[in-house]
Scaffold this motif. Structure first.
Motif, PDB file in Angstrom:
ATOM      1  N   ASP A 185       1.055  -1.183   0.172  1.00 22.51           N
ATOM      2  CA  ASP A 185       0.126  -0.079  -0.138  1.00 22.51           C
ATOM      3  C   ASP A 185       0.880   1.235  -0.042  1.00 22.51           C
ATOM      4  O   ASP A 185       0.480   2.347  -0.675  1.00 22.51           O
ATOM      5  CB  ASP A 185      -0.877  -0.047   1.109  1.00 22.51           C
ATOM      6  N   SER A 186       2.058   1.127   0.789  1.00 21.01           N
ATOM      7  CA  SER A 186       3.010   2.325   0.822  1.00 21.01           C
ATOM      8  C   SER A 186       3.613   2.533  -0.533  1.00 21.01           C
ATOM      9  O   SER A 186       3.548   3.742  -1.029  1.00 21.01           O
ATOM     10  CB  SER A 186       3.825   2.072   1.946  1.00 21.01           C
ATOM     11  N   ASP A 187       3.922   1.573  -1.136  1.00 21.43           N
ATOM     12  CA  ASP A 187       4.406   1.632  -2.735  1.00 21.43           C
ATOM     13  C   ASP A 187       3.497   2.158  -3.587  1.00 21.43           C
ATOM     14  O   ASP A 187       3.894   3.101  -4.514  1.00 21.43           O
ATOM     15  CB  ASP A 187       5.072   0.197  -3.096  1.00 21.43           C
ATOM     16  N   GLN A 188       2.346   1.706  -3.364  1.00 18.43           N
ATOM     17  CA  GLN A 188       1.140   2.295  -4.206  1.00 18.43           C
ATOM     18  C   GLN A 188       0.847   3.704  -4.082  1.00 18.43           C
ATOM     19  O   GLN A 188       0.812   4.356  -5.125  1.00 18.43           O
ATOM     20  CB  GLN A 188      -0.111   1.493  -4.241  1.00 18.43           C
ATOM     21  N   LYS A 189       1.070   3.979  -3.002  1.00 14.32           N
ATOM     22  CA  LYS A 189       0.713   5.530  -2.579  1.00 14.32           C
ATOM     23  C   LYS A 189       1.640   6.460  -3.232  1.00 14.32           C
ATOM     24  O   LYS A 189       1.597   7.562  -3.842  1.00 14.32           O
ATOM     25  CB  LYS A 189       0.490   5.939  -1.210  1.00 14.32           C
ATOM     26  N   LEU A 190       3.160   5.946  -3.037  1.00 16.76           N
ATOM     27  CA  LEU A 190       4.062   6.477  -3.591  1.00 16.76           C
ATOM     28  C   LEU A 190       4.017   6.691  -4.847  1.00 16.76           C
ATOM     29  O   LEU A 190       4.208   7.812  -5.642  1.00 16.76           O
ATOM     30  CB  LEU A 190       5.560   5.923  -2.889  1.00 16.76           C
ATOM     31  N   LEU A 191       3.963   5.774  -5.736  1.00 20.85           N
ATOM     32  CA  LEU A 191       3.973   5.688  -7.036  1.00 20.85           C
ATOM     33  C   LEU A 191       2.861   6.631  -7.686  1.00 20.85           C
ATOM     34  O   LEU A 191       2.977   7.362  -8.584  1.00 20.85           O
ATOM     35  CB  LEU A 191       3.650   4.315  -7.584  1.00 20.85           C
ATOM     36  N   SER A 192       1.472   6.568  -7.096  1.00 19.14           N
ATOM     37  CA  SER A 192       0.390   7.549  -7.327  1.00 19.14           C
ATOM     38  C   SER A 192       0.898   8.699  -7.386  1.00 19.14           C
ATOM     39  O   SER A 192       0.531   9.611  -8.229  1.00 19.14           O
ATOM     40  CB  SER A 192      -0.816   6.992  -6.527  1.00 19.14           C
ATOM     41  N   ARG A 193       1.672   9.202  -6.224  1.00 17.50           N
ATOM     42  CA  ARG A 193       2.228  10.681  -5.896  1.00 17.50           C
ATOM     43  C   ARG A 193       2.951  10.905  -7.063  1.00 17.50           C
ATOM     44  O   ARG A 193       2.883  12.029  -7.537  1.00 17.50           O
ATOM     45  CB  ARG A 193       2.491  10.790  -4.651  1.00 17.50           C
ATOM     46  N   ILE A 194       3.964  10.185  -7.278  1.00 13.97           N
ATOM     47  CA  ILE A 194       5.077  10.462  -8.138  1.00 13.97           C
ATOM     48  C   ILE A 194       4.370  10.447  -9.586  1.00 13.97           C
ATOM     49  O   ILE A 194       4.842  11.470 -10.468  1.00 13.97           O
ATOM     50  CB  ILE A 194       6.109   9.274  -8.242  1.00 13.97           C
ATOM     51  N   LYS A 195       3.734   9.629  -9.819  1.00  9.32           N
ATOM     52  CA  LYS A 195       2.889   9.642 -11.312  1.00  9.32           C
ATOM     53  C   LYS A 195       2.223  11.214 -11.559  1.00  9.32           C
ATOM     54  O   LYS A 195       2.381  11.791 -12.663  1.00  9.32           O
ATOM     55  CB  LYS A 195       2.233   8.645 -11.432  1.00  9.32           C
ATOM     56  N   SER A 196       1.673  11.492 -10.570  1.00  6.78           N
ATOM     57  CA  SER A 196       0.864  12.837 -10.574  1.00  6.78           C
ATOM     58  C   SER A 196       1.791  14.081 -11.068  1.00  6.78           C
ATOM     59  O   SER A 196       1.479  15.254 -11.305  1.00  6.78           O
ATOM     60  CB  SER A 196      -0.012  13.291  -9.340  1.00  6.78           C
ATOM     61  N   ASN A 197       3.225  14.109 -10.378  1.00  4.41           N
ATOM     62  CA  ASN A 197       4.175  15.150 -10.579  1.00  4.41           C
ATOM     63  C   ASN A 197       5.054  15.071 -11.822  1.00  4.41           C
ATOM     64  O   ASN A 197       6.026  15.614 -11.882  1.00  4.41           O
ATOM     65  CB  ASN A 197       5.004  15.468  -9.385  1.00  4.41           C
ATOM     66  N   CYS A 198       4.787  13.783 -12.376  1.00  4.65           N
ATOM     67  CA  CYS A 198       6.033  13.499 -13.549  1.00  4.65           C
ATOM     68  C   CYS A 198       5.363  13.211 -14.969  1.00  4.65           C
ATOM     69  O   CYS A 198       4.012  13.214 -15.008  1.00  4.65           O
ATOM     70  CB  CYS A 198       6.786  12.335 -13.205  1.00  4.65           C
ATOM     71  N   VAL A 199       6.168  13.071 -16.022  1.00  6.57           N
ATOM     72  CA  VAL A 199       5.589  12.315 -17.359  1.00  6.57           C
ATOM     73  C   VAL A 199       6.187  10.918 -17.404  1.00  6.57           C
ATOM     74  O   VAL A 199       7.319  10.788 -16.709  1.00  6.57           O
ATOM     75  CB  VAL A 199       5.889  13.256 -18.359  1.00  6.57           C
ATOM     76  N   SER A 200       5.784  10.316 -18.224  1.00 11.79           N
ATOM     77  CA  SER A 200       6.350   9.088 -18.611  1.00 11.79           C
ATOM     78  C   SER A 200       7.649   9.310 -19.373  1.00 11.79           C
ATOM     79  O   SER A 200       7.915  10.219 -19.960  1.00 11.79           O
ATOM     80  CB  SER A 200       5.326   8.255 -19.522  1.00 11.79           C
ATOM     81  N   LEU A 201       8.376   8.100 -19.193  1.00 12.36           N
ATOM     82  CA  LEU A 201       9.734   8.266 -19.948  1.00 12.36           C
ATOM     83  C   LEU A 201       9.491   8.380 -21.272  1.00 12.36           C
ATOM     84  O   LEU A 201      10.012   9.211 -22.207  1.00 12.36           O
ATOM     85  CB  LEU A 201      10.550   6.983 -19.538  1.00 12.36           C
ATOM     86  N   ALA A 202       8.479   7.658 -21.865  1.00 12.99           N
ATOM     87  CA  ALA A 202       8.248   7.851 -23.395  1.00 12.99           C
ATOM     88  C   ALA A 202       7.876   9.417 -23.864  1.00 12.99           C
ATOM     89  O   ALA A 202       8.360   9.920 -24.673  1.00 12.99           O
ATOM     90  CB  ALA A 202       7.155   6.847 -23.754  1.00 12.99           C
ATOM     91  N   GLU A 203       7.140   9.890 -23.025  1.00 15.42           N
ATOM     92  CA  GLU A 203       6.806  11.321 -23.325  1.00 15.42           C
ATOM     93  C   GLU A 203       7.895  12.230 -23.152  1.00 15.42           C
ATOM     94  O   GLU A 203       8.149  13.144 -23.781  1.00 15.42           O
ATOM     95  CB  GLU A 203       5.575  11.723 -22.433  1.00 15.42           C
ATOM     96  N   TYR A 204       8.846  11.960 -21.964  1.00 13.43           N
ATOM     97  CA  TYR A 204       9.869  12.797 -21.686  1.00 13.43           C
ATOM     98  C   TYR A 204      10.770  12.745 -23.029  1.00 13.43           C
ATOM     99  O   TYR A 204      11.294  13.952 -23.143  1.00 13.43           O
ATOM    100  CB  TYR A 204      10.620  12.204 -20.447  1.00 13.43           C
ATOM    101  N   ILE A 205      10.942  11.609 -23.781  1.00  4.89           N
ATOM    102  CA  ILE A 205      12.081  11.803 -24.804  1.00  4.89           C
ATOM    103  C   ILE A 205      11.285  11.728 -26.295  1.00  4.89           C
ATOM    104  O   ILE A 205      11.903  11.427 -27.217  1.00  4.89           O
ATOM    105  CB  ILE A 205      12.919  10.372 -24.533  1.00  4.89           C
ATOM    106  N   ASP A 206       9.989  12.154 -26.112  1.00  2.00           N
ATOM    107  CA  ASP A 206       9.270  11.990 -27.186  1.00  2.00           C
ATOM    108  C   ASP A 206       9.287  10.703 -28.101  1.00  2.00           C
ATOM    109  O   ASP A 206       9.421  10.548 -29.247  1.00  2.00           O
ATOM    110  CB  ASP A 206       9.984  13.098 -28.358  1.00  2.00           C
ATOM    111  N   ASN A 207       9.276   9.694 -27.143  1.00  2.00           N
ATOM    112  CA  ASN A 207       9.099   8.232 -27.668  1.00  2.00           C
ATOM    113  C   ASN A 207      10.450   7.940 -28.452  1.00  2.00           C
ATOM    114  O   ASN A 207      10.268   7.241 -29.282  1.00  2.00           O
ATOM    115  CB  ASN A 207       7.762   8.177 -28.272  1.00  2.00           C
TER     116      ASN A 207
END
Length: 556
Positions: free
Chosen positions: A274-296
């Motif tokens: 549950d702690s991992d899930q919460k951390l991942l959820s928070r991180i995702k809300s403040n970041c972009v995916s690697l694919a988006e970051y490098i224009d795929n």
């Protein structure tokens, strides 16, 4: 049969039950099928017999030649052979021979039918479905596509066993399979993930890369579910060892976590605490995916189809260039994905003969398929390289038989990155697909690589630092497929890890540290850069805005 089942289900004593079981067995043994005239086999039989009749009764105004008669007789013989085989198949079906060695569960388990003989389902379905890859079931795919809503063209066989298991369950029945864990992340598992969420997910026990079957390398999980309305939570457990002290159930209870079902959808399932899930959820809300970051812009390495023909050492490279300086154009430095260490660019010991389709006329868009003209120009302009490859011609021609010599010339590479080969020449990040620890390097030498490696076409040393950091490895462990002692960085999953955007000041500090590591490693491949890497780890934590408690989660 229905009367027998009804009596069996409502038997007053064991004797009556035994008698009904014997009667059911007799019915099974005498089971026959009557195929109607519209049956596909009967229809095909009539068509074949009609063709034979037409061929045998043909009247010729001009007598047929000996060759024509021979051809007609061969066709009649071939059709008669098909007719004989089809008649045997129809007879087997109608006589019930197809059931002789089959397990027809409506015969074997009359308890799953109600008094009217209508199927109601099993109380429990449990098992270990066959681990057969999709490449081995090509002939079954049309049938599977028609009959399974979890169908995907790349799905392995166990996926369909999972759906069938749920289908033969009664309402509120229990489902338990030990099966590969790839369905949780693989693209082909999307429909299965949706299907399971339509039932009640109860528990997933993931063995990760721990091998529990001696006879095969597998990555299994245990899935417990029920055919009823979904719960709010389900239990997740990731097995770290098979050397537990108490019973397995006690060990699983000690490592279990409650996870909210609402955190799952048809996308990749990241099964963590549950702690991992919460951390991942928070991180995702403040970041972009690697694919988006490098224009795929992530690309696979070169696939030659025959490494020994195209790979040359330094001595051979010098020999070819000495014969003709023009040869230098097609000789490229290459990494093979071996002995790669993070931040360290290894010494180049091998080169690749970079021979595109239709070389040296590859820019001529009018050429379609293997070109005699292209080969003639190649032989004339690059005789030394042509003669080198000529020594492997027989092996090269045995590559993909539906393409070699048809789509491209025998001497060309199988997949030469036609849409992105220029990216190899640029500054970039390179990485191995299979990693047991972070292994990302920075290249400014125009290195090529084989298909055991990929490139990220972005000259971004901050990204290099993130991917080589403890934080990067933790994210890889959450998104990528587990292998023995590590992970497989399939782009479809790896490209989803969240990446923060550094501000100019953060970027400057991290880039400076990376440059120091690269310089140190270039001077001495064994240079100890632990202190610099630790500084980077802390700066990466700051990029993700982690608290001390969250850092503890990352570092275990």
């Amino acid at each position: 049969y229905r009367n027998a089942v009804k009596t069996y289900r409502n038997a007053e004593n064991k004797e009556q039950k035994r008698e009904m079981k014997k009667l059911i067995a007799d019915i099974k043994g005498n089971f026959k099928t009557t195929l109607g005239l519209s049956d596909v086999n009967k229809t095909k039989l009539r068509r074949l017999e009609g063709e034979v009749e037409n061929l045998q009764g043909q009247i010729f105004l001009i007598p047929e030649t000996k060759a024509e008669r021979t051809k007609r007789e061969k066709k009649i013989a071939k059709l008669n052979n098909e007719i004989d085989k089809l008649k045997v198949e129809i007879e087997d079906i109608e006589n019930g021979r197809m059931y002789e060695n089959a397990l027809e569960w409506r015969f074997e388990f009359p308890e799953v039918l109600n008094n009217d003989g209508v199927f109601i389902g099993f109380d429990v379905v449990m098992g270990n479905p066959p681990y057969i890859r999709q490449e081995e079931i090509k002939e079954l795919k049309p049938l599977l596509q028609t009959n399974f809503i979890t169908y995907s063209g790349t799905a392995d066989l166990y996926v369909f066993f999972a759906e069938r298991g749920f289908k033969i369950l009664k309402t509120q029945g229990q489902f338990c399979y030990i099966m590969p864990n790839k369905w949780m992340q693989a693209g082909y598992g999307k429909a299965l993930r949706t299907y399971i969420l339509e039932n009640q997910l109860q528990e997933i026990i993931d063995f990760g890369d721990i091998q529990i079957f001696e006879e095969a390398t597998t990555y299994p999980c245990i899935l417990n579910a029920s055919k009823q309305q979904q719960n709010t939570n389900f239990v997740s457990a990731t097995v770290k060892t098979l050397n537990y002290i108490n019973e397995f159930a006690v060990y699983i209870k000690s490592i279990s976590n409650q996870i909210k079902v609402e955190t799952l959808n048809d996308e990749i399932w990241v099964i963590s605490s549950d702690s991992d899930q919460k951390l991942l959820s928070r991180i995702k809300s403040n970041c972009v995916s690697l694919a988006e970051y490098i224009d795929n812009k992530s690309f696979r390495g070169i696939l030659t189809g025959l490494t020994e023909a195209f790979l040359i050492d330094n001595n051979k490279m010098i020999e070819l260039i000495n014969q003709n300086s023009k040869n230098k154009k097609v000789i490229k430095p290459i990494l093979q994905g071996r002995n790669i260490e993070k931040y360290l660019t290894p010494n180049i010991e091998k080169h690749i003969l970079f021979i595109p389709w239709h070389f040296p006329l590859e820019i001529n868009s009018n050429i379609k398929g293997a070109s005699i003209e292209a080969e003639s120009v190649f032989q004339k302009d690059y005789p030394a390289i042509y003669n080198h490859l000529l020594g492997y011609k027989e092996k090269l021609e045995r590559r993909n038989s539906v393409e070699t010599g048809i789509r491209y010339e025998w001497y060309a590479m199988q997949r030469w990155a036609s849409d992105y080969y220029e990216e190899f020449e640029k500054p970039k990040i390179m990485y191995q697909i299979f990693q047991t620890k972070p292994c990302f390097i920075y290249d400014e030498q125009g290195l090529y690589c084989n298909n055991s490696m990929w490139i990220i076409s972005k000259a971004d040393k901050v990204l290099l630092a993130i991917l080589n950091s403890k934080m990067g490895w933790w994210l890889i462990s959450k998104y990528c497929t587990a292998i023995q002692n590590g992970f497989q960085l399939i782009w479809k999953y790896f490209g989803q890890i969240p990446i923060p955007k550094a501000n100019p000041k953060q970027g400057e500090v991290i880039t400076s540290l990376v440059d120091q590591i690269l310089t140190a490693k270039k001077s001495d491949s064994k240079a100890d850069t632990t202190t610099l890497e630790t500084e980077i780890d802390q700066l990466v934590y700051q990029l993700y805005e982690l608290t001390p408690e969250e850092i503890q989660i990352i570092e275990g």
